[in-house]
Design a protein around this motif. Structure first.
Motif, short mmCIF file in Angstrom:
data_model
loop_
_atom_site.label_atom_id
_atom_site.label_comp_id
_atom_site.label_asym_id
_atom_site.label_seq_id
_atom_site.Cartn_x
_atom_site.Cartn_y
_atom_site.Cartn_z
N ILE A 156 0.83 -1.20 0.00
CA ILE A 156 0.00 0.00 0.00
C ILE A 156 0.87 1.26 0.00
O ILE A 156 0.60 2.22 -0.74
CB ILE A 156 -0.96 -0.01 1.20
N ASP A 157 1.91 1.26 0.84
CA ASP A 157 2.79 2.44 0.91
C ASP A 157 3.47 2.70 -0.44
O ASP A 157 3.55 3.84 -0.91
CB ASP A 157 3.84 2.25 2.00
N ARG A 158 3.97 1.64 -1.06
CA ARG A 158 4.62 1.80 -2.37
C ARG A 158 3.64 2.29 -3.41
O ARG A 158 3.97 3.13 -4.27
CB ARG A 158 5.24 0.48 -2.81
N LEU A 159 2.42 1.75 -3.36
CA LEU A 159 1.39 2.16 -4.31
C LEU A 159 1.10 3.65 -4.18
O LEU A 159 1.05 4.39 -5.18
CB LEU A 159 0.12 1.34 -4.07
N GLN A 160 0.89 4.12 -2.95
CA GLN A 160 0.52 5.52 -2.74
C GLN A 160 1.65 6.47 -3.11
O GLN A 160 1.39 7.56 -3.64
CB GLN A 160 0.09 5.72 -1.27
N MET A 161 2.89 6.07 -2.87
CA MET A 161 4.01 6.92 -3.24
C MET A 161 4.25 6.92 -4.75
O MET A 161 4.55 7.96 -5.35
CB MET A 161 5.28 6.47 -2.50
N GLU A 162 4.11 5.75 -5.38
CA GLU A 162 4.36 5.65 -6.81
C GLU A 162 3.31 6.38 -7.63
O GLU A 162 3.63 7.08 -8.59
CB GLU A 162 4.43 4.18 -7.23
N PHE A 163 2.03 6.23 -7.24
CA PHE A 163 0.94 6.82 -8.02
C PHE A 163 0.45 8.14 -7.44
O PHE A 163 -0.51 8.71 -7.96
CB PHE A 163 -0.22 5.83 -8.12
N GLN A 164 1.11 8.60 -6.37
CA GLN A 164 0.76 9.88 -5.75
C GLN A 164 -0.74 9.95 -5.46
O GLN A 164 -1.46 10.83 -5.94
CB GLN A 164 1.20 11.04 -6.64
N CYS A 165 -1.19 8.98 -4.68
CA CYS A 165 -2.60 8.87 -4.34
C CYS A 165 -2.73 8.56 -2.85
O CYS A 165 -1.73 8.28 -2.17
CB CYS A 165 -3.28 7.79 -5.17
N CYS A 166 -3.96 8.58 -2.36
CA CYS A 166 -4.18 8.32 -0.94
C CYS A 166 -5.56 7.68 -0.76
O CYS A 166 -6.57 8.25 -1.18
CB CYS A 166 -4.08 9.61 -0.14
N GLY A 167 -5.60 6.52 -0.12
CA GLY A 167 -6.86 5.84 0.14
C GLY A 167 -7.44 5.17 -1.09
O GLY A 167 -6.81 5.10 -2.15
N ASN A 168 -8.67 4.70 -0.94
CA ASN A 168 -9.37 4.04 -2.04
C ASN A 168 -10.02 5.10 -2.92
O ASN A 168 -9.65 5.29 -4.08
CB ASN A 168 -10.41 3.08 -1.46
N ASN A 169 -11.00 5.83 -2.35
CA ASN A 169 -11.62 6.95 -3.08
C ASN A 169 -10.87 8.25 -2.82
O ASN A 169 -10.68 9.05 -3.73
CB ASN A 169 -13.08 7.10 -2.65
N ASP A 170 -10.50 8.47 -1.56
CA ASP A 170 -9.71 9.65 -1.17
C ASP A 170 -9.12 9.38 0.21
O ASP A 170 -9.25 8.29 0.77
CB ASP A 170 -10.57 10.93 -1.19
N LEU A 171 -8.51 10.40 0.80
CA LEU A 171 -7.81 10.22 2.08
C LEU A 171 -8.75 9.88 3.23
O LEU A 171 -8.33 9.31 4.25
CB LEU A 171 -6.99 11.47 2.41
N ARG A 172 -10.04 10.18 3.12
CA ARG A 172 -10.99 9.90 4.21
C ARG A 172 -11.19 8.41 4.45
O ARG A 172 -11.70 8.03 5.51
CB ARG A 172 -12.35 10.56 3.90
N ASP A 173 -10.81 7.59 3.50
CA ASP A 173 -10.93 6.14 3.70
C ASP A 173 -10.08 5.67 4.88
O ASP A 173 -10.40 4.65 5.50
CB ASP A 173 -10.51 5.39 2.42
N TRP A 174 -8.99 6.38 5.16
CA TRP A 174 -8.14 6.00 6.29
C TRP A 174 -8.78 6.36 7.63
O TRP A 174 -8.39 5.81 8.67
CB TRP A 174 -6.77 6.68 6.17
N PHE A 175 -9.76 7.27 7.62
CA PHE A 175 -10.41 7.67 8.87
C PHE A 175 -11.33 6.57 9.40
O PHE A 175 -11.66 6.57 10.59
CB PHE A 175 -11.24 8.95 8.66
N ASP A 176 -11.78 5.66 8.52
CA ASP A 176 -12.78 4.65 8.90
C ASP A 176 -12.17 3.33 9.33
O ASP A 176 -12.91 2.38 9.63
CB ASP A 176 -13.73 4.40 7.72
N VAL A 177 -10.85 3.20 9.29
CA VAL A 177 -10.21 1.95 9.68
C VAL A 177 -9.10 2.23 10.70
O VAL A 177 -8.55 3.35 10.74
CB VAL A 177 -9.58 1.23 8.45
N GLN A 178 -8.81 1.24 11.51
CA GLN A 178 -7.66 1.36 12.40
C GLN A 178 -6.43 0.88 11.64
O GLN A 178 -6.21 -0.31 11.47
CB GLN A 178 -7.84 0.52 13.68
#
Length: 346
Positions: A156-178
Motif C-alpha cells: 500500500i505504501d509503495r502504491l501511494q508513493m508511486e501513483f501519488q494517491c491516498c486511500g481508495n476513493n480519497d484520504l478519508r478512507d483511512w479515517f474509517d479503519v484502524q
C-alpha cells in the motif's frame, strides 16, 4: 456468387507471392510483439494482484499471449507457402493444408479483435475489482504480523508513493479503519484510551493517514495527523492545504493507469490485426490464382483469383457444417450406447 474476382498475369502473381512472403514475416514479428505486450500487461496486473478482488481482468493479457503465439506459427507457414507458390510441382502439397489453416487463422484473428475490444471495455470490471481489493488492503494495512498479510503495508505504501494517491476513493478512507497496529499503541495513555472509548468496536480511529500519503512537494512539513483539525496546527486550513496530502484516490489512479496501458496495447494489436487480415486475404488470392496453373505446362498463363468462391453465408456454413455433423454423430453414438445397455439386475 464469387466475391472479389480479379485477373492475375504471371508478373502479378510473382509480385503477390513476394509481397506475401514479406508480409508474412512482418506478421510473424507482429505476433511476437503481441505476445510480448500480453506478457508485459500480465506482469503489471500480477504486480498488484493483492489489490484486486478477482482475476477476470487477466483474460485480456492471456488472450493476447495465446493469439501472439498462434500468429507466429500460422504466419511462418504462410511464408513457406508463398515460397512454393510459383512452383507448380511443390505448391499442390499445401492444398489439403490450406482449408484448416484458414479456419484456425480466421478464428484466432477474430479472437485478436475481441481481445482488443475487451481491452477498451474492461474498465467497469477493473474498477469494481480494485474497489474491493483496495478496501481490503487498507483494512489489513496494520496486520504486519499476520501470515499472508505481512507485505500488505509495504504494498500500500509503495502504491501511494508511486501513483501519488491516498486511500481508495480519497484520504478519508483511512479515517474509517484502524491502520495503526495495537502493537504500537500505549494503552496506558489517556489519549489512546479516549480514542478507543469514543470509536466504534473499541478501534483506534484517527483523522490521520500513513506517511505514504504525504506529498513531498508540500512547502511545509507533512501534516498527517489531525488533518481535519485546523486549530491543532499553526497557520493551517484543512480545505486549502491541497499540497500537504495527495487528494486523488488510488482506485482512480490505478484505473487510469491500467486503462491507458490496455488502450495503448489495444491500439498496437489492432495494427497487428490489420496485418494478419492482409496476410489471409493475400494468401487466398494467391491460392485461387495458382489453382489454374497446377498441372498446366505453361505457368506463365493469366489466371483468375478470388476471395470467396461462394457468398459469405455459404462459405461460413461450409466450415461449420462438418463441425455440426461431428457433434450430431457423437450424440447419436452416445444415445445408441445408452439404449443397448442391459437392464440392471437386482
Amino acid at each position: 456468387m464469387v466475391v472479389m474476382k480479379m485477373k492475375f498475369p504471371f508478373e502479378k502473381r510473382v509480385k503477390l507471392a513476394q509481397g506475401l512472403w514479406l508480409l508474412s514475416w512482418c506478421a510473424t514479428m507482429a505476433g511476437a510483439m503481441t505476445f510480448s505486450l500480453g506478457c508485459f500487461l500480465k506482469t503489471e496486473l500480477h504486480r498488484r494482484a493483492e489489490l484486486m478482488d478477482n482475476s477476470n481482468i487477466h483474460i485480456v493479457p492471456n488472450t493476447f499471449m495465446i493469439v501472439g503465439l498462434v500468429s507466429m506459427g500460422t504466419n511462418f507457414f504462410a511464408s513457406k507457402i508463398s515460397q512454393d507458390a510459383l512452383d507448380a510441382a511443390r505448391f499442390p502439397r499445401w492444398k489439403n493444408f490450406l482449408k484448416p489453416y484458414y479456419a484456425v487463422s480466421c478464428f484466432f484473428t477474430t479472437l485478436m479483435l475481441l481481445a482488443v475490444i475487451m481491452s477498451y471495455v474492461m474498465k467497469g470490471s477493473l474498477e469494481s475489482s480494485l474497489k474491493i481489493g483496495l478496501k481490503n488492503g487498507i483494512r489489513f494495512y496494520k496486520d504486519t504480523d499476520t501470515p499472508g498479510r505481512c507485505f500488505q503495508k509495504q504494498n500500500i505504501d509503495r502504491l501511494q508513493m508511486e501513483f501519488q494517491c491516498c486511500g481508495n476513493n480519497d484520504l478519508r478512507d483511512w479515517f474509517d479503519v484502524q491502520w495503526i497496529s495495537n502493537r504500537y499503541l500505549d494503552f496506558s495513555s489517556k489519549e489512546v484510551k479516549d480514542y478507543i472509548k469514543s470509536n466504534v468496536d473499541g478501534r483506534y480511529l484517527v483523522h490521520g493517514v500513513p506517511f505514504s500519503c504525504c506529498n513531498p512537494s508540500s512547502p511545509r512539513p507533512c501534516i498527517q495527523h489531525q488533518i481535519t483539525n485546523n486549530s491543532a496546527h499553526y497557520n493551517y486550513d484543512y480545505q486549502t492545504e491541497e499540497l500537504n496530502i495527495y487528494v486523488r484516490g488510488c482506485r482512480e489512479a490505478l484505473v487510469n493507469y491500467y486503462m491507458g496501458l490496455m488502450n495503448t496495447i489495444g491500439t498496437g494489436v489492432l495494427s497487428v490485426f490489420a496485418i494478419q487480415t492482409s496476410v489471409l486475404v493475400s494468401l487466398r488470392f494467391l491460392q485461387t490464382a495458382m489453382e489454374a496453373v497446377i498441372g498446366n505446362e505453361n505457368i506463365e498463363i493469366e489466371t483468375e483469383g478470388y476471395l470467396l468462391e461462394k457468398g459469405v453465408k455459404d462459405t461460413i456454413m461450409e466450415y461449420i457444417d462438418p463441425i455440426l455433423k461431428f457433434f450430431l454423430l457423437t450424440n447419436q453414438v452416445e444415445e445408441g450406447t445408452e439404449e443397448t445397455k442391459p437392464p440392471a439386475t437386482s
